[in-house]
Scaffold this active site. Structure first.
Site, short mmCIF file in Angstrom:
data_model
loop_
_atom_site.label_atom_id
_atom_site.label_comp_id
_atom_site.label_asym_id
_atom_site.label_seq_id
_atom_site.Cartn_x
_atom_site.Cartn_y
_atom_site.Cartn_z
CD GLU A 10 33.00 -27.19 3.80
OE1 GLU A 10 32.22 -27.45 2.87
OE2 GLU A 10 34.16 -27.60 3.85
CE LYS A 45 37.52 -28.91 5.38
NZ LYS A 45 38.24 -28.46 4.17
CE LYS A 100 31.43 -30.07 0.36
NZ LYS A 100 32.77 -29.83 0.86
CD GLU A 103 33.04 -32.47 -4.35
OE1 GLU A 103 32.52 -31.82 -3.42
OE2 GLU A 103 33.95 -33.30 -4.17
CG ASN A 158 36.58 -30.61 -4.47
OD1 ASN A 158 37.36 -29.68 -4.17
ND2 ASN A 158 36.18 -31.51 -3.59
CD GLU A 176 32.45 -28.44 -4.38
OE1 GLU A 176 31.38 -28.70 -4.92
OE2 GLU A 176 33.10 -29.29 -3.74
CB SER A 177 38.66 -27.39 -2.48
OG SER A 177 37.67 -28.26 -2.01
O1 LIG Z 1 39.07 -30.94 3.18
C1 LIG Z 1 39.58 -32.07 3.27
O2 LIG Z 1 40.62 -32.32 3.90
C2 LIG Z 1 38.92 -33.25 2.61
C3 LIG Z 1 39.50 -34.49 2.71
C4 LIG Z 1 38.88 -35.59 2.13
C5 LIG Z 1 37.69 -35.45 1.47
C6 LIG Z 1 37.08 -34.20 1.38
C7 LIG Z 1 37.68 -33.11 1.93
N1 LIG Z 1 37.11 -31.86 1.88
C8 LIG Z 1 35.81 -31.65 1.36
C9 LIG Z 1 35.64 -30.37 0.68
O3 LIG Z 1 35.14 -30.40 -0.43
C10 LIG Z 1 36.05 -29.08 1.33
O4 LIG Z 1 35.71 -29.13 2.67
C11 LIG Z 1 35.43 -27.83 0.75
O5 LIG Z 1 35.44 -27.80 -0.63
C12 LIG Z 1 36.19 -26.60 1.28
O6 LIG Z 1 37.55 -26.71 0.94
P1 LIG Z 1 38.65 -25.77 1.61
O7 LIG Z 1 38.23 -24.35 1.39
O8 LIG Z 1 39.92 -26.09 0.90
O9 LIG Z 1 38.69 -26.11 3.05
#
Ligand SMILES: O=C(O)c1ccccc1NCC(=O)[C@H](O)[C@H](O)COP(=O)(O)O
Length: 240
Positions: free
Chosen positions: A43, A45, A104, A149, A170, A200-201
């Site tokens: 991502e 980001k 996204k 999601e 997620n 995810e995440s």
């Molecule tokens: O990532 C955040 O802080 C966030 C806050 C509020 C709403 C959505 C958010 N993130 C969206 C996502 O789903 C993530 O960017 C994506 O899954 C990647 O997650 P990560 O690997 O933990 O950065």
């Protein structure tokens, strides 16, 4: 989260309906598997409500490095106010790479699908509610592959009822902004085998990537852990 959603509802849609010739995400995942690597959606980001600072590097250069590191696909934030993204970044990135690209964002209505072309588009079950089936159909009519999601069993049921065949579970609770990898482990067994599941995440280490794969993840979506430092090296590490 309220501010993010209010801004999302206000954001204008596109003026003309897009028609996408999408790069197949399931095929890209299968190719990565065949090569013996872990399918990762890396991502782009630049920042987020849970990240300190902003990464100012050229998003196109970051994207190229992620692909060089073995990313199966890219996820590009297009939300401008809280994630530092833009539709223009996504357009340039998709032109520069040959892997599927996920948009996204917090899409709330059909017109917002027409802002920019991408291969996959994110629809968040929690936020679109009863509009999910119509948005899945509207996305497919335009050629997008919708990635729906979910974070709860009820949302997973709604996603499947809407015909989703690519589902992202997620691990981040978007109400509390807390991450628990147990979310994927709990919900993944509830999904039918023919649904492509994305964890995810919250995945930061090779061990956590393995944990998600063992729980049934066909692919992982990783933002923060890849954006923190050398994005090519970080992607290589997680795709090994
Ligand atoms: O990532 C955040 O802080 C966030 C806050 C509020 C709403 C959505 C958010 N993130 C969206 C996502 O789903 C993530 O960017 C994506 O899954 C990647 O997650 P990560 O690997 O933990 O950065």
């Amino acid at each position: 989260m309220r501010a993010i959603l209010e801004a999302a509802r206000e954001r204008p849609g596109g003026e003309t309906r897009v028609s996408v010739d999408a790069r197949s995400f399931p095929e890209a995942v299968a190719e990565t598997e065949a090569a013996g690597r872990v399918p990762v959606i890396a991502e782009v980001k630049p920042t987020s409500p849970t990240t300190e600072g902003v990464r100012e590097d050229d998003p196109v250069e970051l994207a190229r490095e992620m692909v060089a590191g073995g990313a199966t696909a890219l996820s590009v934030l297009t939300e401008p106010e809280h994630f530092g993204g833009s539709a223009e970044s996504l357009r340039q990135i998709r032109e520069a790479v040959d892997v599927p690209v996920l948009r996204k964002d917090f899409i709330m209505n059909e017109d917002q699908l027409d802002v920019v072309e991408s291969d996959l588009v994110l629809l968040i079950a929690r936020f679109v509610g009863d509009d999910l089936p119509d948005l899945v159909e509207a996305a497919r009519d335009r050629g997008f592959q919708p990635l729906v999601e979910v974070h709860t069993r009820e949302e997973l049921t709604a996603a499947l009822a809407a015909g989703a065949d690519i589902v992202g579970i997620n691990n981040r609770d978007l109400g509390k902004l807390e991450v628990d990898l147990g979310t994927f482990e709990e919900l993944a067994p509830e999904a039918p085998d023919d649904v492509l599941l994305v964890a995810e995440s919250g995945v930061k280490t090779v061990e956590e990537a393995r944990r998600m794969r063992e729980a049934g993840a066909d692919a992982l979506l990783v933002g923060t852990a890849i954006m923190d430092g050398d994005v090519r090296q970080n992607t290589e590490t997680l795709t090994q």
